[in-house]
Design a protein around this motif. Structure first.
Motif, PDB file in Angstrom:
ATOM      1  N   LYS A   1      -3.591  -8.246  -4.992  1.00 60.34           N
ATOM      2  CA  LYS A   1      -4.091  -7.668  -6.248  1.00 60.34           C
ATOM      3  C   LYS A   1      -4.547  -8.732  -7.236  1.00 60.34           C
ATOM      4  CE  LYS A   1      -1.445  -3.380  -6.285  1.00 60.34           C
ATOM      5  NZ  LYS A   1      -0.321  -2.665  -6.889  1.00 60.34           N
TER       6      LYS A   1
ATOM      7  N   GLN B   1      -9.498 -10.333  -1.885  1.00 55.88           N
ATOM      8  CA  GLN B   1      -9.888  -8.932  -1.729  1.00 55.88           C
ATOM      9  C   GLN B   1     -11.261  -8.827  -1.081  1.00 55.88           C
ATOM     10  OE1 GLN B   1      -9.642  -7.026  -5.558  1.00 55.88           O
ATOM     11  NE2 GLN B   1      -7.511  -7.636  -5.836  1.00 55.88           N
TER      12      GLN B   1
ATOM     13  N   ASP C   1       1.228  -6.995  -1.571  1.00 55.06           N
ATOM     14  CA  ASP C   1       0.397  -6.277  -2.542  1.00 55.06           C
ATOM     15  C   ASP C   1       0.107  -7.142  -3.766  1.00 55.06           C
ATOM     16  OD1 ASP C   1      -0.533  -3.811  -1.907  1.00 55.06           O
ATOM     17  OD2 ASP C   1       0.800  -2.727  -3.269  1.00 55.06           O
TER      18      ASP C   1
END
Length: 152
Positions: A70, A76, A66
């Protein structure tokens, strides 16, 4: 400012975490069972590790996948694109296929009952178009609907 942006890239995170653990690229490569070149490319943002390697890297560095994702907007975006491509690949027999085939069978059946071959020809063409261009037709209808609500 440029340094802050670079810190957000996955490669920069990986290098920083490795150095904090006082590990060499060779040691990390050995734990992951990959070449040192892989580690080098990952840390210099030339490529991304596969998901299983990210999971192992998270274990090695005491962080989560994660946190990797992030902090890296480019990663992403890559994940989002991959998910969209995957959805398209997974839908080989989309609803339009069944709708189009259904229309073709219905037209053939009606033309046999009524005795008019024109019905069969029109419904077969319509069915084939729906079968082939279902996603494009849906996109067109969504765009028309969006334009309609924006004008109103």
């Amino acid at each position: 400012m440029v340094t802050e942006v670079n810190e957000l890239r996955l490669g920069n995170q990986l290098q920083k975490l490795r150095e904090e653990q006082k590990m060499s690229q060779k040691e990390v490569a050995k734990q992951l069972n990959v070449s040192v070149q892989h580690i080098h490319k990952w840390e210099h943002n030339q490529s991304y590790p596969e998901i299983q390697h990210l999971l192992k890297l998270g274990d090695i560095y005491g962080t989560t996948i994660d946190e990797f994702i992030k902090k890296d907007a480019a990663l992403q975006n890559k994940i989002n694109i991959s998910e969209e491509e995957k959805e398209d690949d997974d839908e080989l027999l989309h609803p339009g296929f069944y709708i189009g085939i259904g229309i073709m069978f219905l037209g053939t059946f009606l033309s046999l009952i009524i005795g008019n071959l024109m019905i069969m020809m029109v419904t077969n063409i319509a069915g084939m178009l729906i079968t082939c261009f279902y996603k494009d037709i849906l996109k067109l209808l969504k765009d028309v609907k969006k334009d309609f609500y924006e004008q109103g």
